[in-house]
Design a protein around this motif. Structure first.
Motif, PDB file in Angstrom:
ATOM      1  N   PHE B 295       0.831  -1.214   0.000  1.00 17.05           N
ATOM      2  CA  PHE B 295       0.000   0.000   0.000  1.00 17.05           C
ATOM      3  C   PHE B 295       0.867   1.265   0.000  1.00 17.05           C
ATOM      4  O   PHE B 295       0.550   2.255  -0.632  1.00 17.05           O
ATOM      5  CB  PHE B 295      -0.935  -0.010   1.218  1.00 17.05           C
ATOM      6  N   MET B 360     -10.899   4.327  -0.980  1.00 21.68           N
ATOM      7  CA  MET B 360     -11.229   3.299  -1.987  1.00 21.68           C
ATOM      8  C   MET B 360     -12.700   3.407  -2.383  1.00 21.68           C
ATOM      9  O   MET B 360     -13.553   3.642  -1.514  1.00 21.68           O
ATOM     10  CB  MET B 360     -10.966   1.900  -1.428  1.00 21.68           C
ATOM     11  N   TYR B 397      -7.315   1.532  -4.238  1.00 21.26           N
ATOM     12  CA  TYR B 397      -6.629   2.514  -3.396  1.00 21.26           C
ATOM     13  C   TYR B 397      -5.923   3.557  -4.270  1.00 21.26           C
ATOM     14  O   TYR B 397      -6.000   4.764  -4.015  1.00 21.26           O
ATOM     15  CB  TYR B 397      -5.634   1.755  -2.517  1.00 21.26           C
TER      16      TYR B 397
END
Lengths: 349, 473
Positions: B295, B360, B397
């Protein structure tokens, strides 16, 4: 046991609707239909007295294929009594006879298209070019109805098929006809549908009766492909000993004419109506022959008389409109090919 | 009669057939795979019935706005009414169910796909329509080779029954059904048709056991192409009826297989991880430590592409936390950190990491959640679905982050590759012997895109624009 399965196991002669046997009369109708189609005719009349088997002849022809020289599709119509010969009634009646849905919102043009589509669809399903449309009780058709029939004929012709109408007329029809029925049918409709025709004579004379009874001896078979004829099924021992139903033809006819003479009925120019003849055969096979089982060897005079009584032979002849009014009676004449069977037998011998 | 004296079912059906009126051309048994809509077109046209008469004729109750092809595909009640009216046998009635034609299981929500009657002009001429034509992966008629069409070739109106009272007769006057030809039973291609339909149904039935579809129920026009691209038919079938692939633009797709190199970090994830992603509410999801780097990497990639003096000091530290990359080579801007930006990267507190899921899109989270539910049933080999889930989360994301950042840094809107856009993922999982062996993911662009997110609602005047919640939903 399921009803359908049970019916399949029972002999067809024990059903309510019994199978039809071929007769000379049916053959004559078949030959006429194919002959007129060959001659580019659009219709024919089939006239005869009541209960002689005109309609059943057409139903039988629909069910059999051997007589056809072309592939044919059948569409049976039964006309009802009607006062006003409107276009909408006529086409709706045709739709109803074909068991097709009718709609209150439909107009005559759409009904006409539906009937035409139905006929073309039926022809396509049978891979046929010609649709034979027997119209029962055609004496009820009004002069205007022939115009509607004409329009339908044109519509079907435009769709690439041919309509052949068989107008089944009952000559001894007695009733209060509406005025429009008595009006004269237009020339073009007459020329198209009514120019050709035959008279239906059911079973005339000894030869035809013998041939009819022979059908039960030789051709009608059950169970299918078993080779057991109807006569053999109901009287196996007598059949094995050489007895045949058609051996009695002369005796039966003699007794029938004798009965008619006794009751003052005209027996000289007389053809046996299918209604009583078929019932007579049914009685002889299923009530006389099979009941006696091993003892049965042949029918006696009493048996035949009992059969004639059972089928109400005399009563029917007396009640016929043609008996009451001799002008309505269709006098049977010896058909052209009367000796054909005899010749064929001679040749085969 | 049965023992109790009631007529048998067969006899009753026969009696019903005799009592109830019939239709011209109601025998559809010789037309393989005909749909309920096809049966309606055929009988309505051969019997010259209009829409106003459908209730009287078929006991088919519809409103004027109902699209008949849709109603007759998804409404069991209406299909039953039509089957009763046409005395259709059980096998033919089963084929009116669209699930029989689908090569995958999973609850496909047809509301998410655009629906209009789609026809082959040659088949319609004969009064034939099959549910095959309504499937996105079929683009040509398998028997005539003609392209399937949705709109009138003359006036471009859709073939919707709402626009015309006569099925398949356009208001402009073009009639797509030829009644005379529809009467014909002797169609040269019938045998080929029957063979092809049975081959297709056999393949679909086998594929249904093997394939499982996961998708978002959000309706979108582009979903059609996504589903078309997702399904791959055997070459023999595909050669006859084409594929969306042949139509030009390809959507972005990704294939995963059990033979791929496995990311060791994925192995540390528990099977419940995907289910822990909230769908309907915005909140945080706890990220297992092995996923932090993935991430974070999304953040680095984007931050590096932005011009200098974009982030503040605090924002840079958050974005490049735990990175070996020299974050401080960027010149920081002199402003206080924005809360919306500060909460975008992975938040680490102690030994736990968290991610705010408002970064998201809800649709993507929905798909991940569905994948998690699929994973619950998976007894062994959940590695592949888990990898797929991570793939979807990372992409969602990245897309969400772009949308949010573009609000503050308009330069992003000019970047060709990284300009904000949202996609809808469609996932097809391939199973074999109870094990997921392959995954195919197709992302389709949302037609509404992120304009709705980027443009604040005009009605809501109570809250200043700067404080409006930013959520790529």
């Amino acid at each position: 046991m399921k009803t359908t399965a049970r019916l399949a196991l029972e002999h067809p002669m024990l059903h309510v609707r019994r199978p039809l046997a071929d007769t000379h009369a049916v053959e004559r109708v078949g030959t006429a239909i194919t002959g007129y189609i060959e001659r580019n005719s659009h219709g024919m009349t089939l006239e005869g007295n009541t209960q002689r088997g005109k309609t059943q002849a057409c139903v039988h022809l629909d069910a059999t294929m051997a007589w056809r020289t072309y592939p044919l599709a059948f569409c049976h119509i039964r006309m009802g009594e009607h006062d006003r010969a409107t276009e909408n009634y006529f086409y709706t009646k045709l739709l109803a006879c074909a068991n097709l849905k009718t709609s209150q919102l439909s107009d005559p043009n759409r009904n006409l298209s539906r009937v035409a589509t139905h006929l073309v669809s039926a022809a396509e399903a049978a891979s046929a070019e010609v649709i034979v449309m027997p119209i029962d009780e055609a004496q009820r058709l009004h002069a205007k109805d022939f115009e509607h029939l004409h329009t339908l004929d044109n519509e079907v012709e435009f769709a690439g098929k041919r309509l052949f109408v068989v107008l089944i007329k009952q000559i001894d029809y007695v009733g209060d006809e509406p005025e429009s029925i008595r009006t004269e049918i237009s020339r073009h409709a007459h020329a198209r549908f009514l120019e050709d025709g035959i008279t239906f004579i059911p079973v005339f004379g000894l030869k035809e009766l013998r041939r009819y009874l022979k059908e039960y001896d030789e051709y009608l078979i059950w169970p299918i492909e078993s080779g057991i004829t109807y006569t053999r099924y109901f009287a196996p021992i007598a059949f094995a000993e050489g007895w045949r139903f058609h051996h009695h033809a002369e005796e039966i006819l003699a007794l029938a004419t004798e009965l008619m003479a006794q009751h003052g009925l005209n027996y000289e120019a007389w053809a046996w109506p299918m209604k009583t003849l078929e019932t007579f055969v049914y009685y002889m096979l299923t009530r006389v022959a099979i009941k006696r089982e091993a003892e049965f060897r042949r029918f006696t005079r009493d048996d035949i008389l009992a059969g004639l009584t059972y089928c109400k032979f005399v009563e029917f002849e007396q009640a016929c409109p043609s008996t009451l009014d001799p002008r309505l009676y269709v006098k049977p004449q010896a058909p052209e090919n009367d000796n054909a069977d005899e010749k064929a037998e001679e040749i085969s011998a | 009669m049965t023992e109790r004296g009631f007529p048998d079912v067969e006899v009753q059906a026969d009696v019903a057939r005799r009592i109830c009126g019939r239709f011209v051309g109601e025998d559809i048994s010789w037309l393989p795979g005909i749909s309920a809509y096809g049966a309606l077109i055929r009988t309505a046209r051969l019997n010259h019935l209009r829409r106003a008469e459908f209730f009287a004729a078929y006991d088919l109750r519809t409103t004027r706005r109902d699209e008949l092809s849709r109603v007759l595909t998804f409404s069991d009640k209406r299909k039953d009414a039509l089957a009763r009216a046409l005395c259709v046998n059980e096998r033919e009635r089963d084929l009116w169910d669209i699930t029989e034609w689908l090569p995958f299981s999973g609850n496909l929500d047809w509301e998410s796909l655009p629906w209009e009657p789609r026809i082959c002009p040659c088949c319609t001429r004969l009064g034939y329509h099959t549910l095959l034509f309504q499937l996105p992966w079929i683009t040509r008629c398998p028997w005539h080779g003609a392209n399937l069409i949705r709109y009138c070739r003359h006036c471009a109106r859709p073939f919707s029954t709402a626009s015309s009272s006569i099925p398949m007769k356009c208001r402009c006057g073009i009639d797509y059904v030829n009644v005379r030809e529809a009467c014909r039973h002797r169609q040269s291609h019938l045998r080929d048709m029957a063979r092809w339909v049975s081959t297709y149904l056999a393949w679909a039935s086998a594929a249904r056991e093997a394939n499982y579809l996961v998708h978002t129920p959000k309706p979108d026009v582009s979903n059609w192409d996504a589903l078309g691209q997702l399904i791959e038919m055997p070459a023999a079938l595909q050669a006859r009826c084409g594929h969306a692939r042949a139509e030009g633009t390809r959507l972005h797709e990704r294939r995963l297989s059990i033979y791929d190199r496995v990311n060791p970090n994925i192995n540390g994830l528990g099977p419940k991880f995907l289910l822990s992603v909230p769908v309907d509410i915005d909140g945080v999801v706890e990220l297992p430590a092995p996923t932090w780097s993935a991430f974070r990497h999304v953040g680095y990639e984007l931050a590096e592409k932005l011009p200098e003096a974009t982030f503040s000091d605090g924002e840079l530290l958050r974005f490049f936390a735990g990175s070996r990359r020299p974050a401080l080579r960027f010149a920081a801007t002199h402003r206080t950190g924005n809360v919306d930006i500060l909460f975008l990267p992975v938040q680490v507190g102690g030994e736990r990491g968290y991610l705010y899921v408002n970064a998201m899109a809800k649709t993507a989270r929905d798909v991940v959640h569905r994948l998690g539910r699929y994973l619950e049933k998976e007894t062994n080999n959940f590695d592949l679905p888990m990898r797929t889930g991570m793939l979807l989360l990372l992409r969602a994301y990245a897309e969400g982050m772009r949308v949010i950042l573009s609000r503050f840094f308009p330069d992003l809107l000019n970047m060709r590759r990284d300009r904000p856009h949202l996609t809808l993922p469609w996932v097809l999982l391939q199973r074999q012997a109870g094990k997921t062996i392959g995954v195919k993911v197709v992302w389709t662009p949302r037609s509404d895109d992120c304009q709705a997110v980027l443009t604040p609602p005009t009605r809501n005047k109570r809250r200043p624009k700067s404080q409006a919640p930013i959520r790529p939903n």
